[in-house]
Design an enzyme around this catalytic site. Structure first.
Site, PDB file in Angstrom:
ATOM      1  N   ASN A  95      49.358  47.970  46.728  1.00 47.02           N
ATOM      2  CA  ASN A  95      49.682  48.383  48.084  1.00 47.02           C
ATOM      3  C   ASN A  95      49.532  47.178  49.009  1.00 47.02           C
ATOM      4  OD1 ASN A  95      46.902  48.153  48.871  1.00 47.02           O
ATOM      5  ND2 ASN A  95      46.524  50.260  48.184  1.00 47.02           N
ATOM      6  N   LYS A  96      49.835  47.359  50.259  1.00 47.65           N
ATOM      7  CA  LYS A  96      49.863  46.218  51.188  1.00 47.65           C
ATOM      8  C   LYS A  96      48.497  45.560  51.322  1.00 47.65           C
ATOM      9  CE  LYS A  96      50.926  47.053  55.522  1.00 47.65           C
ATOM     10  NZ  LYS A  96      51.748  47.339  56.743  1.00 47.65           N
ATOM     11  N   ASP A 106      48.984  56.694  42.567  1.00 47.45           N
ATOM     12  CA  ASP A 106      49.115  57.251  41.220  1.00 47.45           C
ATOM     13  C   ASP A 106      50.501  57.864  41.024  1.00 47.45           C
ATOM     14  OD1 ASP A 106      46.418  56.613  40.755  1.00 47.45           O
ATOM     15  OD2 ASP A 106      45.748  58.561  41.515  1.00 47.45           O
TER      16      ASP A 106
END
Length: 450
Positions: free
Chosen positions: A200-201, A270
């Protein structure tokens, strides 16, 4: 996007990762302890579900894939519960190794009303033994031929030593299998050779050593990760900004996110890993699989708690006539599960119903006022036959699917469902809302389900 959802049934996927139990304890707080300045939580309900890599498995099974899971867990009651949860899903657990000296990871969340009061983690981050790592590699080598895709879900609990990663990735590459990693930590170089990583970022920013504050710094961080780590693709997930794919010889490829109401981001990563892998297993291109995963992630953040999605939800979200409004439209069976979860978490469920054939200002005021009375508003809409029975043979003017879409577009509305003539009482009894609202043209005596 043309997706043959029936092909999901043919996909066999191996998930290797830190499996765990997510336990939820819901209660009520009415006093402060006389022993210390802390809240006393009176337990009302508890539940357990698969967490970590187990949630990846849960998502894949919900979409119809055949799954094997490999990891190292403990022994005792928590391990038994974990195995039961997997077995109930029909998951192949021959790749799970039990270690009496290692705890089964369990995260207990205590919630009271709308507040997350406390989380208790039972875990270790110690690396697994070399003997257990060798057994996992042997399992992968013996079974690799039977899988379409390999997914690695790293939660930093000691499963993925650099040696284990190197050997598993090498086996996948030698067998021409795609291997996708949801990474953890600062050292992404340990995933060298993987088909793709999906940070993620925030994870990408930390691993690249570049603070992401704008679009330019995001691109810089993604490109640095791609050039520093020998992987084929980097898929950076960016929340409401969608995703960006970084790959060799091409400009960053952006995938926009649909505007959605966000309830809970738990487990969204997920879901992205699961659906990306499933898309690749069906033979889709990486960009097609990433776009599908982006849609799936957008659906689950619109749900409360760690959640999965169904094929029907995914299919409807891909229909151009529905787009981002599809996640609001639910069947009664879907809503029964949703309202059960909402009540258990102490949320107030409000419900109203109507034909909504030619939406007017009175409807808008009703829906807006209804939402203010609780946390979640469900709107039950009469189907065409029901409207005809109530309003006459020349009605409805607007067909049911269009009315559902119009109601879904309102910010005050969380979920909509369609019901047929004479079934409203059944809907109300099944959902058991805390509050039932109607327009001012009704009296208390004429409201069904009061």
């Amino acid at each position: 996007m043309n997706i043959d959802f029936s092909s999901f049934d043919m996909c066999r996927i191996l998930v290797i990762g830190d499996v765990m139990i997510d336990e939820y304890l819901w209660g009520e707080v009415e006093r402060i302890s006389p022993e210390a300045p802390v809240q006393v939580v009176s337990l009302v309900r508890d539940s357990s579900t698969l967490g970590g890599a187990g949630n990846v498995v849960n998502n894949l099974v919900a979409l119809g894939a055949k799954i094997s899971v490999a990891s190292v867990i403990g022994t005792g009651d928590n391990a038994s519960l974990l195995l039961t949860l997997f077995n109930d899903l029909g998951v192949d657990t021959t790749g799970l190794i039990q270690d009496a000296n290692r705890p089964t990871t369990k995260k207990t969340r205590i919630l009271a009303g709308h507040q997350h009061v406390l989380r208790i983690d039972r875990e270790t981050k110690q690396e697994i033994s070399q003997a257990h790592a060798a057994r996992l590699v042997q399992f992968v080598q013996e079974r690799m031929h039977s899988f379409n895709v390999i997914l690695l879900s790293d939660y930093g609990k000691g499963l993925f030593s650099e040696i284990l990663l190197r050997q598993v990735i090498d086996v996948a590459r030698k067998n021409n299998k795609s291997i996708v990693v949801d990474p953890k930590g600062l050292n992404f170089k340990k995933y060298a050779g993987a088909t793709a990583i999906t940070p993620n970022k925030k994870e990408a920013s930390l691993a690249a050593g570049i603070e992401i504050v704008d679009d330019a710094s995001l691109i810089k961080a993604g490109q640095k990760l791609f050039h520093d780590i020998p992987v084929e693709k980097v898929l950076m997930t960016c929340g409401k900004e969608g995703m960006v794919v970084f790959e060799d010889g091409k400009d960053p490829f952006r995938i926009s996110a649909e505007a959605r109401q966000v309830f809970d981001v738990s487990g969204a990563g997920d879901t992205v890993l699961a659906v990306l892998g499933l898309g690749l297993a069906t033979g889709a291109s990486f960009r097609q699989a990433a776009a599908l995963a982006n849609v799936a992630g957008g659906i689950v953040v619109g749900k409360v708690g760690t959640a999965t999605l169904s094929r029907e939800e995914l299919r409807r979200a891909l229909e151009p006539t529905l787009g981002g409004l599809a996640p609001k439209q639910k069947t009664l069976s879907d809503l029964i599960l949703i309202t059960q979860r909402l009540r258990a978490e102490g949320r107030t469920v409000v419900m109203t119903n109507g034909c909504f054939d030619l939406l007017h200002i009175g409807h808008i005021k009703l829906l807006s006022a209804s939402k203010k009375m609780g946390d979640v508003l469900i709107v039950a809409v009469d189907d065409d036959a029901s409207v005809r029975a109530l309003k006459g043979e020349k009605r409805p003017i607007i067909r049911a699917q269009e009315r559902l879409r119009i109601i879904s577009a309102l910010d005050s509305v969380d979920y909509v469902t369609l019901f047929s003539t004479g079934k409203l009482k059944h809907v109300i009894e099944a959902l058991q809302p805390h509050i039932l609202t109607k327009g001012s043209n009704y009296t208390t005596e004429t409201v069904l389900g009061r």
